[in-house]
Design an enzyme around this catalytic site. Structure first.
Site, PDB file in Angstrom:
ATOM      1  N   ASP A  68     -56.630 -11.209  29.133  1.00  0.00           N
ATOM      2  CA  ASP A  68     -56.479 -12.667  29.255  1.00  0.00           C
ATOM      3  C   ASP A  68     -57.724 -12.842  28.259  1.00  0.00           C
ATOM      4  O   ASP A  68     -58.239 -12.703  27.973  1.00  0.00           O
ATOM      5  CB  ASP A  68     -56.999 -13.418  30.922  1.00  0.00           C
ATOM      6  CG  ASP A  68     -55.974 -14.682  30.778  1.00  0.00           C
ATOM      7  OD1 ASP A  68     -55.211 -15.869  32.208  1.00  0.00           O
ATOM      8  OD2 ASP A  68     -55.873 -15.094  29.782  1.00  0.00           O
TER       9      ASP A  68
HETATM   10  C1  GLC Z   1     -55.178 -18.295  29.251  1.00  0.00           C
HETATM   11  C2  GLC Z   1     -53.935 -18.157  30.424  1.00  0.00           C
HETATM   12  C3  GLC Z   1     -52.689 -17.089  30.569  1.00  0.00           C
HETATM   13  C4  GLC Z   1     -51.823 -17.154  29.294  1.00  0.00           C
HETATM   14  C5  GLC Z   1     -53.347 -16.879  27.786  1.00  0.00           C
HETATM   15  C6  GLC Z   1     -52.654 -16.676  26.641  1.00  0.00           C
HETATM   16  O1  GLC Z   1     -56.282 -18.184  28.855  1.00  0.00           O
HETATM   17  O2  GLC Z   1     -55.168 -17.513  31.771  1.00  0.00           O
HETATM   18  O3  GLC Z   1     -52.609 -16.783  31.738  1.00  0.00           O
HETATM   19  O4  GLC Z   1     -51.119 -16.362  29.467  1.00  0.00           O
HETATM   20  O5  GLC Z   1     -54.231 -17.142  27.830  1.00  0.00           O
HETATM   21  O6  GLC Z   1     -52.280 -17.767  26.393  1.00  0.00           O
END
Ligand code: GLC
Length: 720
Positions: free
Chosen positions: A266
């Site tokens: 993430d």
């Molecule tokens: C964010 C979220 C995740 C998302 C990612 C990309 O921090 O936790 O769910 O897919 O970043 O945007």
């Protein structure tokens, strides 16, 4: 390209080029990018060179056929071996046609509609150049303080698993022959939905038994449905950050579950191993994450700055890097990018497909199936000629798409006011905002009171601003903002009929709302067609049928409160038991205000007695559990009939009941249908203390009802 050709390509790559494939950067880093793309996390200086960008493997948050084609064209010129970029974005509940937030969708208990919503989202996203969506999010949560419950499908692992499969089928289907699809990425692995104190990114600590019984099934369901990718979670799990957790990723995900797809961190989670305190610096973070199995590092530069060095120092073997690169190349190949780097990106089709009327209709239909009727005292549906007014901060607001509705646009959104006026075919509806979300002026208030005084039925549109939930949107006070409660009470004091409609992303403490309203509708964030969907419900174009998939606490002090709890050694037998020394509160009931599975209709459904085809079940047999359900109301409607089973004695404690099946039936007025569920030994299996997954001989109780409070059942015995 086949496997051999990919190996040949891999062997041509320099170390630097291999590392580049493990990097994912947001749109602004790329030549030709026109806009900021979707920035969903903290930005930092990554001191990258243009050569680094030219070697990069994937883009975060780009979309639009023109934009993505432009970036890809430029990249194919710059990248020495012509390895195409992967475009990944968060298409969670719609691309431009926004569906209700997933917690709302889940209240439909309708897998076909959920799958259709994902298919439509994938079609709009794929012609707009997106290749992968970071969905479904399947984090089971019993935590309404946590902002991201809006993105989940609630507190039950069976329902979560069913929705996980439906969303993967809808987004991805069979990548090799379905068109207009995107690869899906199940997240956040694992148990992100159980943060201590309901605070985002916070500590998760639970037994492996609890993890496997409740929190892991939905991830596994998504992968069994063919989900191509997994995203790691921000939280620690049992002392180790998920993103550096070898036991969780190498041993369980890749070993026990045989997942050989791409694992992405993430946002920033690789570098966050440093603040977590398991890596001293970015170099150690790179070593830990790659060793643990994370293939792509999203939006930080630990890999690009240190993997080569770690390999030269013998602290990381090149085989580990080659494995990660091979998985990424295989995904690009599965998506057909080596044959056509632009895949379905097509400006003309984008024009025709995005926000197509049939997509809007699907969003409107699903929204009507997601809106939960929580209270109705002879007030709804609205009657012709009633003197109505629409009051409250959400009466005209376009902030009804909810978090993670990225490309959804206000100008495309049907507001509550516009939907209601269209349904009433009258522009005469008096509307007053009454207050803002969290504050208000005397003048706003008095205008609203005056408006209310001149009507017989007040429709009050209240709720949370969308940024009061979603990522990092956590609250310890889960009531509506004070000013809205005051507005409600002042209007109620006028003696009018009050219909309160809620726009929010979490279960709220609704005691004051229920006390001061004659009817209450939970609309969640109903999406692009929200106004029309609400009007459909209010004027009874559609009879409400949605049921809660997360308990609504009586008070935040009860949290976590969920239906499939354990009995304890001192259960509070009856809600009004006075005996002190039982598992209870001095100042609140044990039960939530609204239980899992609860939702009303304009009709009433009468349930007969459960009948079992046998009182004995053996390991290879099945029992049929049936019940007659009658619509005793005046309107046709849908009822979600729920099957619960209780294991009366296990090797470990067993919940007071567990959802084991559900069926939505349609009933004309006065119609009776017999609903039959099949029960097999397999459904009675659970994790024992030694983590063995099996069932035990013994007695079970079967309940079939309209929500999880059902408690009149029939018993059968499992004999093995
Ligand atoms: C964010 C979220 C995740 C998302 C990612 C990309 O921090 O936790 O769910 O897919 O970043 O945007």
């Amino acid at each position: 390209m086949d496997h051999e050709q990919r190996v040949t390509l891999l062997n041509k790559m320099t170390l630097r080029e291999k590392v580049g494939q493990l990097v994912q950067l947001a749109t602004p880093f790329f030549k030709g990018a026109s806009d900021q793309g979707e920035i969903t996390g903290p930005m930092e200086n990554m001191n990258l060179s243009y050569e680094d960008i030219e070697d990069t493997g994937s883009v975060l948050g780009a979309s639009g056929a023109k934009e993505t084609i432009h970036i890809q064209k430029q990249h194919m010129k710059d990248n020495r071996l012509g390895i195409p970029l992967l475009f990944m974005s968060d298409i969670i509940h719609g691309y431009k046609t926004i569906f209700p937030v997933p917690l709302g969708i889940s209240c439909s208990w309708d897998q076909n509609l959920a799958e259709e919503s994902a298919r439509i989202a994938a079609k709009e996203a794929s012609v707009s150049g997106v290749h992968v969506t970071f969905a479904p999010m399947v984090d089971l949560s019993r935590e309404p303080r946590w902002g991201r419950v809006m993105e989940s499908t609630g507190e039950d692992s069976l329902l979560n698993s069913d929705f996980a499969r439906s969303f993967v089928r809808g987004f991805q289907g069979d990548l090799s022959n379905n068109s207009y699809n995107v690869a899906s990425c199940v997240k956040h692995f694992a148990a992100y939905g159980a943060p201590e104190a309901g605070r985002d990114y916070n500590t998760v600590d639970m037994s492996e038994w609890m993890l496997r019984e409740y929190y892991l099934p939905a991830y596994k369901a998504a992968l069994d449905e063919g989900c191509e990718m997994v995203m790691t979670a921000f939280n620690i799990l049992n002392g180790i950050p998920a993103t550096g957790n070898k036991k969780l990723m190498r041993d369980l995900l890749r070993g026990e579950w045989n997942f050989d797809g791409v694992l992405i961190s993430d946002w920033g989670a690789v570098k966050e191993l440093i603040p977590h305190g398991v890596a001293e610096d970015a170099k150690q973070a790179a070593q830990k994450a790659l060793t643990a199995g994370v293939d792509i590092e999203m939006m930080t530069s630990c890999y690009v700055n240190y993997v080569e060095e770690l390999i030269h120092e013998g602290k990381l073997n090149e085989e580990t890097l080659n494995e990660a690169v091979s998985r990424i190349l295989a995904l690009k190949d599965k998506l057909g990018l080596f044959d056509n780097p632009y895949r379905f990106a097509n400006e003309k089709e984008e024009e025709e497909i995005v926000l197509a009327p049939e997509h809007r209709n699907a969003a409107r239909k699903l929204a009507t199936k997601s809106i939960v009727l929580l209270k109705n005292e002879q007030t709804l549906p609205l009657k012709k000629g009633e003197n109505l007014s629409l009051i409250g901060p959400f009466s005209t607001s376009t902030d009804i798409l909810g978090p993670w509705s990225w490309k959804g646009a206000s100008e495309d959104t049907v507001t509550f006011e516009n939907g209601l006026k269209a349904a009433l075919s009258s522009e005469e509806l008096p509307v007053a905002k009454g207050c803002n979300i969290e504050d208000g002026s005397e003048e706003q208030f008095s205008e609203a009171i005056t408006t209310a005084e001149h009507s017989d039925v007040v429709i009050l549109a209240l709720g949370e601003e969308s940024d009061m939930s979603g990522e990092a949107g956590c609250r310890v006070d889960i009531r509506l903002p004070e000013v809205q409660l005051e507005l409600l009470k002042e209007i109620k004091a006028l003696g009018k009929k009050v219909v309160t409609v809620l726009f929010n992303g979490r279960p709220l403490d609704l005691r004051e709302v229920v006390e001061n309203s004659d009817a209450v509708l939970e609309a969640w964030y109903p999406g692009t067609e929200g106004g029309n969907a609400l009007a459909d419900i209010l004027v009874a174009n559609v009879n409400p049928s949605a049921k809660l998939t997360m308990s609504f606490p009586y008070s935040v002090g009860q949290v976590p409160v969920y239906y499939n709890h354990f009995n304890t050694g001192r259960p509070k037998e009856a809600p009004d038991a006075q005996e002190r020394f039982a598992s209870q509160y001095l100042d609140a009931p044990n039960e939530p205000l609204f239980p899992f599975g609860f939702g009303l209709s304009y009709s009433n459904y009468h349930y007969g007695e459960v009948s079992l085809s046998s009182t004995q079940l053996n390991a290879t047999g099945q029992i049929k559990a049936s019940i007659d359900v009658t619509n005793t109301g005046e309107m046709a409607g849908d009822e979600i009939v729920q099957l619960y089973i209780r294991d009366l004695a296990g090797e470990v404690v067993r919940p007071v009941k567990e959802l084991k099946g559900y069926e939505k039936i349609h009933l004309e007025p006065k119609e009776t249908k017999t609903v039959t569920f099949t029960i097999t030994e397999e459904q009675l299996r659970y994790y024992h203390s030694d983590l063995e997954w099996s069932s035990d001989e013994g007695n079970f109780e079967v309940y079939i009802g309209s929500n999880s409070k059902v408690n009149v059942g029939k018993r059968f015995e499992l004999i093995k």
